[in-house]
Structure formats: C-alpha cells, structure tokens
Write an enzyme that holds these catalytic residues in place. Structure first.
Site: not given
Ligand code: FPP
Length: 258
Positions: A84, A38, A86, A214, A41, A51
């Site tokens: 699911t 997490d 996202n 989550s 972003g 992002r």
């Molecule tokens: C949560 O951070 C992250 C995700 C929903 C995506 C995770 C994906 C990766 C690390 C990259 C792709 C994965 C692989 C296996 C190549 P957020 O976007 O919710 O961050 P925030 O809470 O700060 O907005």
C-alpha cells in the site's frame, strides 16, 4: 529471449554454483511460505540496468521459485508484489510493475499450465486499474478448481489495512446480529484475513539484507520463523530456498510452550 536475458541467465547459473546447498527433510516441508521479494532495484543498479529490469528479473525468479515450491510440496506461497506504500514510487515505476503483473497473469496459463497452481491476488483492489482487476478475476476463476499449490500475490497489500478490514467486517457482523461479540476470537479473526482458510504462515523469507517486515502478513506472522539473506531477489535460487527451509527445519517451534 533478449541478449540481456540470456546473459542474466548465464550469470545467475554461475553465481548459483558458488551458493552453498543444504539438505532438506521432505517430511517436514513448511505448508505456507511468505516472501518479501526485495532488492530488485539494487540488483539492477549493481548491473547498470534500469529498476524496471530488476522487476522483470524478479518476476522470472518468482516463476522459478513457484515451480520449485510446487515440486517439493509447499502448499501455499504468499509473495509481496506491491505494498500500500509503494504508490509513493515514481509513476513510471508503478506503471511498469502493474503492467508486469498484467503480463504475468496473462501468461499464467502458459507459465504454469500443468503445474496445477491456483492463483489468488490479495489486497485492496479499489485503487488498481479496471483492466488489471478484470484480469485478476479471470485468472482466479480460471485456476480456482486446481488442487496444486496456491500462489497468493499480495498487491496493494498492507498488513495493518488487512487487520482493520477484518475488524470492520467483524463489527458489522455483530451490528447485524450475524454473530455475538463473544464469537470474536483468534480463529474468527483469522478467517476474516485475506488468507482465511489457509494454514498459518510457517516461514517468512526476506532477501536483500533488510531486517524488517514492512507491513507484510502482520496477523499471520505471529508464530512464523524468519529467514533473512543479503542476496537480492532476482539472484534468489532453489539453493537459497533449500537453505531457508533447512534453517526452518532446525528450529524448535514451541508456539509459546516449553
Ligand atoms: C522490492 O524491490 C520489489 C517490489 C516493490 C516489486 C516486486 C515485484 C516483482 C518481483 C515483479 C512483479 C511481480 C509479479 C507477481 C509478476 P525494490 O524495488 O524495493 O528493490 P530495492 O530495495 O533494491 O530498491
């Protein structure tokens, strides 16, 4: 490597100098670690980036951490890449993450060749594109005989859906006479989870300051230890992993006993 990536690497190296290190007991390494990756972003926003840049940086961190886990003997690593829930994000971001996954899986041979890592993708594959689904099958097939650590990538994954899916399989098996109702116990249900046959999840790590699960590994986390940190996932380093493992090793795991 782009200028942005080079600067990012230098910055991360500098930040890492100030992170407290911890000693870990190599005889008590968790067998299975779950990570909620997490904060991508927020990491990007703090730097005035998009992002998508945060997700790309997060994918790099995953490469490094998978490698480190292999080195210290973690046998299973399960990472939350896409839940699911996202799908509610803007289409542009969803597409970016899916493409990043495709790219990541396509580079697997290059990235972890010699690292002997087995890749599995867990979650519901029905909603994802045919191209990505085919790539997943190819990579799973290609790496399945490897004996090194297993990386489970949770994609379109939800803990509740996983439990419902398992319950339906169990019910179907009773209906077809394959098993008796009495055969349904914790071991049987565990075997029906995506992680069936793998050891219990010992440690769950969530960076970025959020203190919740989550919908991640709901069945598997019954006796897991938790480690939370304010660091955003792209800034997570080997030192953070050692801090988390050291904390885990200092806990008294009683599994309900005394
Ligand atoms: C949560 O951070 C992250 C995700 C929903 C995506 C995770 C994906 C990766 C690390 C990259 C792709 C994965 C692989 C296996 C190549 P957020 O976007 O919710 O961050 P925030 O809470 O700060 O907005």
């Amino acid at each position: 490597m782009s200028v942005k990536e080079t600067l990012g690497g230098v910055y991360k190296g500098l930040v890492s100098l100030f992170v407290k290190d911890a000693e870990i007991d190599m005889d008590n390494i968790p067998k299975h670690i779950g990570i909620i990756m997490d904060g991508n972003g927020r990491w990007a926003r703090h730097r005035g980036l998009k992002r998508s840049d945060g997700h790309r940086a997060g994918a790099k961190t995953l490469e490094m951490i998978t490698d480190y886990c292999g080195k210290i003997g973690v046998k299973y690593l399960t990472v939350y890449a896409f839940s699911t829930e996202n799908w509610k994000r803007p289409k542009e971001e969803v597409d970016y993450i899916m493409n990043l996954l495709y790219e990541y899986l396509s580079n697997m041979e290059k990235l972890i060749g010699g690292r002997d890592c087995r890749i599995r993708v867990i979650g519901d594959r029905n909603q994802i594109s045919d191209t990505l689904r085919e790539k997943i099958i190819e990579v799973e097939e290609y790496t399945k005989e490897r004996t090194g650590p297993t990386l489970n990538i949770a994609l379109n994954y939800g803990g509740r859906s996983e439990i419902i899916r398992a319950a339906k399989i169990a019910a179907e098996n009773v209906k077809n006479g394959k098993i008796n109702l009495e055969d349904i116990d914790e071991n049987y249900m565990s075997s029906l989870m995506y992680t069936g046959g793998e050891p219990e999840v010992d440690l769950i790590i969530r960076p970025s300051g959020e203190l919740r699960l989550s919908n991640f590994l709901l069945w598997q986390c019954a006796y897991s230890e938790f480690w939370f940190s304010n660091i955003c996932w792209p800034d997570f380093t080997e030192k953070h992993m050692r801090q988390a493992i050291a904390r885990y090793q200092n806990r008294n795991r009683r599994f309900g006993g005394v």
